[in-house]
Design an enzyme around this catalytic site. Structure first.
Site, PDB file in Angstrom:
ATOM      1  N   ASP A 129       4.038   6.774  17.139  1.00  0.00           N
ATOM      2  CA  ASP A 129       3.149   6.303  16.068  1.00  0.00           C
ATOM      3  C   ASP A 129       3.196   4.767  16.097  1.00  0.00           C
ATOM      4  OD1 ASP A 129       1.863   5.633  13.724  1.00  0.00           O
ATOM      5  OD2 ASP A 129       2.956   7.061  12.467  1.00  0.00           O
ATOM      6  N   ASP A 137       3.014  -5.408  12.399  1.00  0.00           N
ATOM      7  CA  ASP A 137       3.706  -5.980  11.228  1.00  0.00           C
ATOM      8  C   ASP A 137       5.188  -6.193  11.533  1.00  0.00           C
ATOM      9  OD1 ASP A 137       1.339  -5.831   9.797  1.00  0.00           O
ATOM     10  OD2 ASP A 137       1.767  -3.801   9.099  1.00  0.00           O
ATOM     11  N   ASP A 194       0.527   4.614   2.205  1.00  0.00           N
ATOM     12  CA  ASP A 194      -0.212   5.157   3.336  1.00  0.00           C
ATOM     13  C   ASP A 194      -0.333   6.675   3.201  1.00  0.00           C
ATOM     14  OD1 ASP A 194      -0.237   2.576   4.229  1.00  0.00           O
ATOM     15  OD2 ASP A 194       1.178   2.880   5.887  1.00  0.00           O
ATOM     16  N   ASN A 202       0.828  -1.210   0.000  1.00  0.00           N
ATOM     17  CA  ASN A 202       0.000   0.000   0.000  1.00  0.00           C
ATOM     18  C   ASN A 202       0.855   1.249   0.000  1.00  0.00           C
ATOM     19  OD1 ASN A 202      -2.402  -1.451   0.274  1.00  0.00           O
ATOM     20  ND2 ASN A 202      -2.451  -1.247   2.507  1.00  0.00           N
ATOM     21  N   GLY A 218       1.488  -6.722   4.033  1.00  0.00           N
ATOM     22  CA  GLY A 218       2.427  -7.660   3.410  1.00  0.00           C
ATOM     23  C   GLY A 218       3.801  -7.034   3.250  1.00  0.00           C
ATOM     24  N   GLY A 256       0.596  -5.151  23.031  1.00  0.00           N
ATOM     25  CA  GLY A 256       1.018  -3.745  23.090  1.00  0.00           C
ATOM     26  C   GLY A 256       2.180  -3.586  24.056  1.00  0.00           C
ATOM     27  N   ALA A 275       9.583   0.205  16.800  1.00  0.00           N
ATOM     28  CA  ALA A 275       8.842   0.759  15.647  1.00  0.00           C
ATOM     29  C   ALA A 275       7.852   1.848  16.084  1.00  0.00           C
ATOM     30  CB  ALA A 275       8.108  -0.355  14.909  1.00  0.00           C
TER      31      ALA A 275
HETATM   32  O1  RIB Z   1      -0.504  -2.505   9.701  1.00  0.00           O
HETATM   33  C1  RIB Z   1      -0.291  -1.204   9.225  1.00  0.00           C
HETATM   34  C2  RIB Z   1      -0.672  -1.145   7.783  1.00  0.00           C
HETATM   35  O2  RIB Z   1      -2.046  -1.378   7.652  1.00  0.00           O
HETATM   36  C3  RIB Z   1      -0.435   0.190   7.124  1.00  0.00           C
HETATM   37  O3  RIB Z   1       0.846   0.340   6.592  1.00  0.00           O
HETATM   38  C4  RIB Z   1      -1.543   0.244   6.077  1.00  0.00           C
HETATM   39  O4  RIB Z   1      -1.083   0.218   4.776  1.00  0.00           O
HETATM   40  C5  RIB Z   1      -2.460  -0.930   6.390  1.00  0.00           C
HETATM   41  O5  RIB Z   1      -2.259  -1.960   5.530  1.00  0.00           O
END
Ligand code: RIB
Length: 298
Positions: free
Chosen positions: A241, A247, A11, A9, A39, A217, A277
């Protein structure tokens, strides 16, 4: 070797004082375009943690498509199986508040065209890891999981965005990653009794017959499965953030597991990486490299 089959994606991020309520309009910061997608995020996190990584997915040919590859390319993620289609790239519309919490709306774009058949015959082998999420069509994710298991690869599924899959759908998966809220929702959907995080992951692991990890968390993470119950701590940080922290956990966990680490060791480094992160803005630009993760573990 880790193969990631999933979303890429761009963002679209605006920082706000407080996340708007339904019907409310608020002022935000200047818009930022940042590479993301669950991904691609997990592929980059695993690569920065030292794994060899191949990304499989689809981007568009619109003006933002290049942003989606901006961090993956220089990091050395193999992008030879990322297809370009005519049309829009996947986009996520993100607001981040002053506490670092976010809201995310994902518009799939090219991710809707991701196909398990993009994983070439013979590309997955015994000892490999296949890392999956839930941002490309479910039928393709499940087909990829089956193909991975049949090839002898270890299949790791990050169940985000959450959907309560059946035990049958999860049969090829060996490790399932959820956050604490998803764990509770999943347990509820399976008719398990409500309990604390340990009872919840135990219940899920027993019912589904796999290893279940719940990220907690700032409290770290907890797992239940073949290795018994494993609990690891996060490191204390002031979150700027939290986008992409889950991920980071999934990618770093997979990197350590792929290199032969046991579950407790892999979870320890994954939890530290997830905390790191949260200390920087954005998804991919915030992901730590292996040296930073190891230094924070000392
Ligand atoms: O997990 C965070 C992600 O969720 C973001 O980068 C956004 O693109 C969504 O896929």
């Amino acid at each position: 070797m880790i193969t990631v089959f999933g979303s890429l994606n761009v963002d679209l991020v605006s920082r706000v004082v407080a996340i708007p309520k339904p019907g409310e309009t608020v002022h935000g910061s200047d818009l930022q375009l940042i590479p993301g997608g669950k991904g691609a995020n997990q592929a980059l996190a695993a690569r920065r943690a030292g794994a060899k990584v191949k990304m499989i997915g689809v981007i568009g040919d619109d003006s933002v498509a290049g942003v989606a590859l901006q961090e993956l390319e220089p990091a050395g993620v193999d992008l030879s199986a990322v297809r370009r289609r005519h049309g829009t790239t996947g986009v996520a519309i993100i607001t981040v508040d002053q506490k670092g919490e976010n809201t995310i709306v994902v518009s799939p774009g090219a991710n809707a065209e991701a196909r398990a058949s993009q994983i070439a015959a013979g590309a997955l082998n015994k000892g490999d890891t296949l890392l999956l999420q839930m941002e490309v069509p479910l039928a393709e994710t499940l087909a990829a999981a089956k193909a991975g298991k049949a090839a002898g690869a270890t299949v790791v599924l990050s169940l985000a965005p959450f959907s309560p899959l059946s035990a049958e759908q999860l049969a090829p998966v060996s490790t399932l990653i959820v956050n604490e809220h998803e764990a509770a929702d999943f347990a509820g959907a399976l008719g398990l009794k409500a309990g604390d995080a340990e009872a919840t992951v135990k219940g899920l692991a027993d019912k589904l017959g796999l290893t279940v990890i719940a990220t907690l968390g700032p409290e770290g993470a907890i797992a239940a499965g073949k290795a018994g119950v494993v609990r690891v701590s996060a490191i204390p940080v002031k979150p700027v953030d939290t986008t992409g922290a889950g991920d980071t956990f999934a990618g770093v966990l997979s990197a350590w597991l792929d290199q032969g680490a046991d579950l407790a060791t892999a979870m320890k480094f994954a939890a530290i990486a997830g905390s790191l992160a949260c200390t920087r803005e954005g998804a991919q630009p915030s992901f730590p490299r292996r040296a930073e993760i190891e230094a924070a573990a000392r």
